[in-house]
Design a protein around this motif. Structure first.
Motif, PDB file in Angstrom:
ATOM      1  N   ARG A  96     -90.681 -22.663  50.887  1.00  0.00           N
ATOM      2  CA  ARG A  96     -91.782 -23.152  50.058  1.00  0.00           C
ATOM      3  C   ARG A  96     -91.446 -23.227  48.586  1.00  0.00           C
ATOM      4  O   ARG A  96     -92.237 -23.688  47.788  1.00  0.00           O
ATOM      5  N   ASN A  98     -90.489 -24.371  45.144  1.00  0.00           N
ATOM      6  CA  ASN A  98     -90.329 -25.668  44.504  1.00  0.00           C
ATOM      7  C   ASN A  98     -90.076 -25.542  43.005  1.00  0.00           C
ATOM      8  O   ASN A  98     -90.138 -26.516  42.283  1.00  0.00           O
ATOM      9  N   PRO A 170     -91.038 -29.961  59.140  1.00  0.00           N
ATOM     10  CA  PRO A 170     -91.620 -30.285  57.836  1.00  0.00           C
ATOM     11  C   PRO A 170     -92.946 -29.581  57.576  1.00  0.00           C
ATOM     12  O   PRO A 170     -93.386 -29.478  56.439  1.00  0.00           O
ATOM     13  N   GLU A 171     -93.581 -29.073  58.624  1.00  0.00           N
ATOM     14  CA  GLU A 171     -94.828 -28.342  58.403  1.00  0.00           C
ATOM     15  C   GLU A 171     -94.559 -26.976  57.799  1.00  0.00           C
ATOM     16  O   GLU A 171     -95.386 -26.400  57.127  1.00  0.00           O
ATOM     17  N   SER A 173     -91.396 -26.129  56.205  1.00  0.00           N
ATOM     18  CA  SER A 173     -90.484 -26.096  55.078  1.00  0.00           C
ATOM     19  C   SER A 173     -90.509 -27.413  54.329  1.00  0.00           C
ATOM     20  O   SER A 173     -90.565 -28.476  54.937  1.00  0.00           O
ATOM     21  N   ILE A 174     -90.462 -27.335  53.023  1.00  0.00           N
ATOM     22  CA  ILE A 174     -90.446 -28.586  52.271  1.00  0.00           C
ATOM     23  C   ILE A 174     -89.031 -29.090  52.065  1.00  0.00           C
ATOM     24  O   ILE A 174     -88.819 -30.104  51.426  1.00  0.00           O
ATOM     25  N   HIS A 175     -88.056 -28.378  52.605  1.00  0.00           N
ATOM     26  CA  HIS A 175     -86.660 -28.783  52.407  1.00  0.00           C
ATOM     27  C   HIS A 175     -86.035 -29.344  53.676  1.00  0.00           C
ATOM     28  O   HIS A 175     -84.822 -29.321  53.829  1.00  0.00           O
ATOM     29  N   SER A 176     -86.883 -29.824  54.578  1.00  0.00           N
ATOM     30  CA  SER A 176     -86.328 -30.241  55.874  1.00  0.00           C
ATOM     31  C   SER A 176     -85.311 -31.363  55.756  1.00  0.00           C
ATOM     32  O   SER A 176     -84.422 -31.492  56.576  1.00  0.00           O
ATOM     33  N   ARG A 177     -85.414 -32.179  54.712  1.00  0.00           N
ATOM     34  CA  ARG A 177     -84.482 -33.288  54.557  1.00  0.00           C
ATOM     35  C   ARG A 177     -83.033 -32.838  54.444  1.00  0.00           C
ATOM     36  O   ARG A 177     -82.109 -33.542  54.847  1.00  0.00           O
TER      37      ARG A 177
ATOM     38  N   MET B  38     -97.869 -29.243  44.474  1.00  0.00           N
ATOM     39  CA  MET B  38     -97.188 -28.241  45.286  1.00  0.00           C
ATOM     40  C   MET B  38     -95.829 -28.727  45.753  1.00  0.00           C
ATOM     41  O   MET B  38     -94.897 -27.956  45.849  1.00  0.00           O
ATOM     42  N   ALA B  42     -89.709 -31.988  45.695  1.00  0.00           N
ATOM     43  CA  ALA B  42     -89.031 -31.827  46.987  1.00  0.00           C
ATOM     44  C   ALA B  42     -89.711 -32.506  48.147  1.00  0.00           C
ATOM     45  O   ALA B  42     -89.284 -32.364  49.278  1.00  0.00           O
ATOM     46  N   ALA B  47     -93.508 -34.218  54.830  1.00  0.00           N
ATOM     47  CA  ALA B  47     -93.912 -32.917  54.293  1.00  0.00           C
ATOM     48  C   ALA B  47     -95.326 -33.009  53.752  1.00  0.00           C
ATOM     49  O   ALA B  47     -96.139 -32.106  53.925  1.00  0.00           O
ATOM     50  N   ALA B  50     -97.764 -33.225  56.560  1.00  0.00           N
ATOM     51  CA  ALA B  50     -97.842 -31.924  57.220  1.00  0.00           C
ATOM     52  C   ALA B  50     -98.734 -30.987  56.432  1.00  0.00           C
ATOM     53  O   ALA B  50     -99.572 -30.285  56.983  1.00  0.00           O
TER      54      ALA B  50
END
Lengths: 591, 315, 288
Positions: A96, A98, A170-171, A173-177, B38, B42, B47, B50
């Motif tokens: 999470r 950022n 992606p639900e 973690s925001i770094h899934s890419r 938020m 990124a 995302a 989600a």
């Protein structure tokens, strides 16, 4: 003098060697043995970084200088830190995070699979050794044994898999890419994991698995997550890093304690670290000068305090060129500065009224004044995304040759030719800033008033509102940019291409065919440099793309920030702990 | 009497419900996309989607309201949509003691100043002492609390370095740290408050001193101080007490700005930051708590008033 | 005494003159207010510099060139404070005016007619009473955005319950009195009774309440500016100057002292004035 030249020559050799590979080779012209093992040689690390799309002189140089031996140093002690410009450390959950200031702490609590230090040697963090298949698609990682989490759980392959699955979702973690290229992760046995990639990826070892830049594979504790729940874990994550979170009270601070069972017995040195978020400028200065605080991390140190700290004999102030750039973004869809097609030669563009205004707005930026007044001299003038910290790729002739170079008379002439002599008749436009950058916005507005006679209204909006408007192309002007990486890609790929993720991604594509800028010439050059092996060739392409964005005014480039580290001389910050933007608290010790 | 109390309690709850509903819907009008903030740099489309799903923003607003309302009745105020998604009840539970500590110390400081000042002013009406106290009372009333806060920081924290400049230390970490962190903010908040109380005491005392029963007591040959403290003061305090109730609730709102200056994460600061972050659940919860404090303090005051003055009950 | 209209006891100007001549505070207060008023009206001529003009003379101490010093962008503090008077006074007066008018209408209607009107209006007043005024203002500004209009609306609405309550309670007290009965038997319309007979007698506490509210409005505007929720980022207002100066205070103490001093002086003067008025008009404090 000659010694420096030698080092520079050496660096250039290393750079040349790094870029000397066949880019069709899935192993990037390294042998299988070179890419495997328990430590990537410096040469191999450099090669992989070059192949991944960015290796610069600035990164190569530090490792070649005289090495200050990591002294045995005094162990123990309690380091009191203040994290500047923030009211609370919201989360430390890698999935999470950022904000860099959050990661600065998390990187000391959690480990990655790999770790690259300041001298660019890629070491295994939680990996003991690794093996790459000849087609470059399969990586077998042998994990370190005997590693425990802070809560006593034993670390093994299940944790790697767990982290992988968590990061891919992606639900969660925001770094899934970042691990998008990985098809699957397979557990071979308790201490071995196999990653299967879709395509050969040079940055897999050096970025995707790396603890600092990747964040997708920062290993989390499944046991702790299960018992604490996500939100609690976000406050006080359990990891395998050199420090464990003893307590974290939102708004009050984080207390870190030395993890006795850390796998590297040499580190950490300090027993305890307290990190207090300090929101105001005055309290920060007072605390540092009173000796209540030994070290400042977090958001950049406020510029106005630098001279004050420098004149204090107890404090050390270390300034390094920083990555990143900040600009005044101009909306080409506004009538008075409308440009619907950048794909014409500059001379033709200059005949259009919209472009004349746009160029005038860029030329009018008195960067020297801005840096003096707005930043108290802590910054470097920018004429493109490529910044001095990128060393090799930086073209310092651009500051004179660019169309954007400060030229008040030229700017005025352009405005007059566009139909607004002396600024008369030009509408009042708004410059979106964040509350924290309001001051800088005022300096810019003032410059515009003085040079062009136009009225720019500073419009402070919260970051969330401002970024929304920026993405939708719903703005006149905006002050913003990128914190940045040392990699040229971070600026030009992420911002300057037509399809860049920051280039109007939420816009209505029917009304706005492109975002704030689109040049097919630049697009081509940028795409090519990403996959170019030869450093000279890549430099040419990067500078070509940079020049296009500068001359055709992708935005009004303003400045490159500097990285300022302030600490009490009681402590020693060894060179390899000094990575701009990060804080390697496990290598710092009391003198 | 019980009927009166009962009616007032029901009224109080109705007000609270109306407030909660109003706040919920009005908040949705606020511009700004919390999701964008938020995700910052990124985020990708998935995302973002989600997160929207996770926070329930994809459902129509009335459904969101029912969900929140139902949760509230069970004591669950939802989770902050920001950062580490702490439960709102937890955030509020952590912030409330800080604001209450601040209010408490401010209250004490205010009383310590106001009561003697008010008594002396009344006893020595129109003398230099009275005039001086009145003047200082006015001064205290007129000073912006955040300005006083800044001045206190400049003098005591930055220059003299006697006291910490910002922050809060819970009692669990020691009584002195707790107290030392609260001294400056409490002075900032309490000064205006003490001015009001001092003037109230003064005018109330003056009323009482004029009354017949005072002359009667004086004729008994009692000393001045006995007259003042044992006869006048208790009677003078009655109307003052009812004002104090309301004023205490005002202390909490006054604390908003001071909490901001001293970076104390109390109720006021949570509210302001929630608004700035578009953190709907937190704002809803904080507003609920603030209005609850206000409403129930007023309720208490009304009941007290009802006890004292029977006429009110039947209106 | 009970049969006469209270206003008959007020012997007009002479009473004012009597109180004011004895009271030393009032003339000083009025003078100070006048000075601020003149600053506001004649700011363009009084201010030595353009309040937004930035120079490289950043954070310089008070000197002959800059009487109160300069801020972090080299702007003259005195000029900024003079110009700041405009917003402070304008917001202070306009919000109270609006609030007064609206509140009185509500209060009079509720008190005079009673019944449904009273119930609805009272419920609303109770609802608003559930909030500290300042929180209401903050919230409204957060919802509708910043800017002069929004700030004025926000603060006006915040004071509505105060005025309505005072007006209503005065009406309730007065409408039972005999002079109203008398007017009714004379055949005066309700409207006439409300506005010709009741209101003038209710004027006294309303006037005092108004002066109190002006000082709160000025403080409220300053607090909102300080929190960044004020009128604008470009116009100098006292709260904004303090908020901006906060980060530079130990290098430039004048940034923290003078703007606050200005706020305090005007509010103090208004409070003194209000106090004198209260004495003159013989208003009991517990109506506030």
């Amino acid at each position: 003098m000659s010694k420096f030249k030698d080092i520079e020559w050496l660096a250039k050799q290393e750079l040349k060697d790094a870029y000397d590979f066949d880019h069709k080779d899935p192993l990037f012209s390294l042998s299988k043995t070179e890419m495997s093992g328990s430590k990537l040689s410096r040469r191999a690390t450099l090669r992989l970084m070059a192949a991944a799309g960015g290796l610069t002189l600035a990164q190569v140089l530090p490792g070649l200088g005289p090495k200050v031996a990591l002294a045995a140093g005094n162990s123990g002690g309690h380091l009191r830190c203040a994290w500047a410009g923030v009211a609370e450390i919201i989360t430390l959950d890698p999935a999470r995070i950022n904000q860099v200031l959050q990661f600065q702490i998390a990187s000391n609590v959690l480990s990655g699979i790999m770790h690259i230090d300041n001298s660019l040697v890629a070491q295994g963090d939680l990996a003991e050794s690794w093996d790459v298949s000849s087609n470059g698609l399969e990586y077998v990682i042998t994990l370190r044994q005997g590693v425990t989490f802070h809560n006593g759980d034993k670390f093994n392959a299940d944790d790697v898999l767990f982290t992988f699955n968590r990061s891919k979702d992606p639900e969660k973690s925001i770094h899934s890419r970042v691990i998008g290229n990985v098809n699957e992760a397979i557990k071979l046995n308790d201490h071995q994991v196999k990653f299967v990639l879709e395509k050969p990826q040079a940055s897999f070892l050096t970025k995707a698995l790396e603890r600092a830049s990747g964040r997708a594979m920062t290993i989390v504790s499944r046991g702790a997550l299960a018992s604490m729940g996500d939100s609690q874990y976000g406050l006080a994550p359990v990891g395998t890093g050199p420090y464990r979170v003893a307590s974290h009270v939102l708004g009050q601070g984080v207390v870190l304690e030395k993890f006795e069972n850390y796998y590297d017995s040499d580190r950490p040195k300090l027993d305890k670290i307290t990190i207090k978020p300090v929101d105001g400028v005055e309290p920060l200065a007072a605390a540092m000068e009173a000796g209540d605080i030994d070290y400042i991390g977090g958001n950049p140190v406020p510029a106005q305090l630098v001279t004050r700290f420098k004149s204090n004999p107890d404090l050390a102030v270390d300034i390094k060129p920083g990555p990143g750039f900040q600009s005044v973004w101009l909306n080409p869809w506004r009538d008075y500065m409308r440009v619907d097609n950048f794909n014409k030669p500059i001379e033709e563009l200059k005949k259009e009224k919209g472009f004349m205004v746009r160029l005038a707005l860029a030329k009018a930026l008195d960067r020297a004044l801005f840096i003096k007044q707005g930043l108290f001299d802590n910054g470097v003038a920018a004429h493109g995304t490529i910044n001095p910290a990128m060393g090799y790729y930086f073209d310092d002739s651009l500051s004179k040759s660019s169309e954007q170079a400060y030229d008040p008379e030229g700017a005025r002439e352009l405005m007059a030719a566009a139909g607004y002599p002396g600024g008369k008749g030009f509408p009042e436009i708004k410059l979106i800033v964040t509350p924290n950058s309001k001051r800088l916005g005022l300096v810019v507005a003032n410059i515009y008033k003085k040079v062009l006679g136009i009225t720019v209204i500073v419009d402070p909006k919260d970051f969330s509102v401002g970024i929304e408007q920026f993405n939708k192309m719903d703005f006149d002007m905006r002050l913003g940019g990128s914190g940045g990486d040392y990699d040229p890609d971070d600026g030009i790929v992420d911002w300057m291409q037509t399809k860049s993720k920051f280039n109007g991604r939420a816009r209505n594509k029917e009304i706005h065919p492109f975002g704030f800028f689109s040049s097919s010439e630049a697009d081509t050059a940028i795409a090519e440099q990403s996959v170019t092996a030869d450093p000279a060739e890549r430099k040419k392409l990067v500078q070509e793309a940079n020049a296009i964005t500068s001359n055709k005014v992708a935005c009004g480039f303003l400045y490159h920030p500097v990285d300022i580290l302030v600490y009490n001389k009681k402590i020693t910050v060894p060179t390899d702990a000094r990575i701009p933007g990060l804080h390697e608290l496990d290598r710092i010790y009391f003198t | 009497m019980l009927d009166y109390i009962f009616r007032r309690i029901i009224g109080a709850f109705l007000v609270m419900l109306a407030v909660a509903t109003l706040v919920f819907f009005m908040l949705r009008l606020v511009p700004g996309d919390p999701i964008a903030a938020m995700l910052a740099d990124a985020g990708s489309e998935e995302a973002r989607d989600a997160m929207i799903r996770r926070l329930g923003f994809d459902k129509p607003v009335p459904i969101q309201f029912l969900k929140w309302f139902g949760g509230m009745l069970q004591g669950d105020l939802g989770n902050s949509i920001y950062g580490s998604n702490q439960p709102v009840t937890r955030i509020l539970a952590e912030s409330l003691p800080r604001t209450l500590s601040l209010a408490f110390i401010s209250f004490i400081i205010a009383l310590l100043i106001a009561v003697p000042a008010g008594i002396i002013s009344a006893a020595k009406k129109n003398t230099t002492a009275d005039n001086a106290f009145s003047f200082f009372a006015f001064l205290g009333l007129s000073m912006p609390d955040f300005w006083l806060a800044i001045l206190l920081i400049i003098v005591f924290a930055a220059n003299l370095q006697w006291l910490p400049a910002i922050g809060y230390s819970p009692i669990s970490e020691g009584l002195w740290p707790w107290f030392s962190h609260l001294i400056l903010p409490s002075i900032a908040v309490g000064t205006g408050f003490s001015a009001i109380i001092a003037r109230m005491i003064r005018s109330s005392m003056l009323e009482v001193l004029k009354a017949d029963y005072m002359r009667f007591a004086a004729s008994k040959g009692l000393s001045d101080s006995t007259l003042l403290l044992r006869h006048a003061l208790p009677n003078a305090l009655i109307p003052v007490i009812t004002v104090i109730g309301i004023a205490f609730a005002l202390l909490i709102s006054g604390a908003v700005v001071v909490e901001n200056v001293f970076a104390i994460k109390g109720l006021g600061r949570v509210l302001i930051q929630g608004i700035l972050n578009r953190d709907y659940p937190v704002v809803q919860g904080a507003v609920l708590v603030v209005s609850a404090i206000f409403v129930f303090t007023n309720l208490l005051v009304d009941i007290l008033y009802g006890l004292i003055d029977p006429r009110i009950r039947y209106s | 005494m009970l049969n006469k209209e209270p206003t008959e006891n007020l012997k007009g100007i002479s009473r004012f003159r009597f109180i004011f001549s004895r009271d030393k505070k009032a003339p000083i207060a009025i003078s100070v207010i006048l000075i601020f008023l003149l600053s506001a009206l004649f700011a363009p001529w009084l201010a030595p510099y353009d309040p937004n003009e930035m120079t490289l003379d950043m954070m310089s101490a008070p000197s002959k060139l800059h009487l109160l010093g300069t801020d972090d962008l080299g702007r003259d503090l005195l000029s900024r404070i003079i110009w700041g008077t405009q917003i402070s006074l304008f917001v202070g007066v306009s919000t109270v005016f609006i609030s007064l008018v609206l509140g009185v209408i509500l209060g009079v209607v509720a008190g005079y007619y009673g019944g449904w009107a009273d119930m609805i209006i009272m419920r609303y007043i109770d609802l608003q009473w559930a909030f500290p005024n300042f929180i209401i203002a903050v919230y409204l500004v957060a919802v509708f955005g910043t800017g002069l209009l929004n700030v004025i609306v926000a603060i006006s609405l915040a004071f509505l319950d105060d005025f309505a309550r005072v007006a209503r309670s005065m009406v309730l007290t007065l409408k039972e009195q005999q002079f109203v009965e008398a007017a009714r038997t004379n055949g005066s319309s309700n409207f006439r009774i409300m506005f010709k007979h009741i209101l003038p007698n209710a004027a006294a506490p309303l006037i005092v309440q108004a002066t109190v509210c002006v000082s709160y409005a000025i403080l409220g505007e300053a607090s909102l500016s300080f929190l960044g929720l004020g009128v604008s980022a470009n116009t100098p207002t006292w709260g904004l100057i303090l908020a901006d100066g906060r980060s530079f205070i130990s290098q430039a103490w004048w940034l923290g002292v003078y703007p606050g001093l200005a706020i305090m002086l005007i509010v103090l003067s208004i409070n003194f004035l209000g106090d004198s008025l209260r004495d003159t008009l013989d208003v009991k404090e517990n109506l506030l």
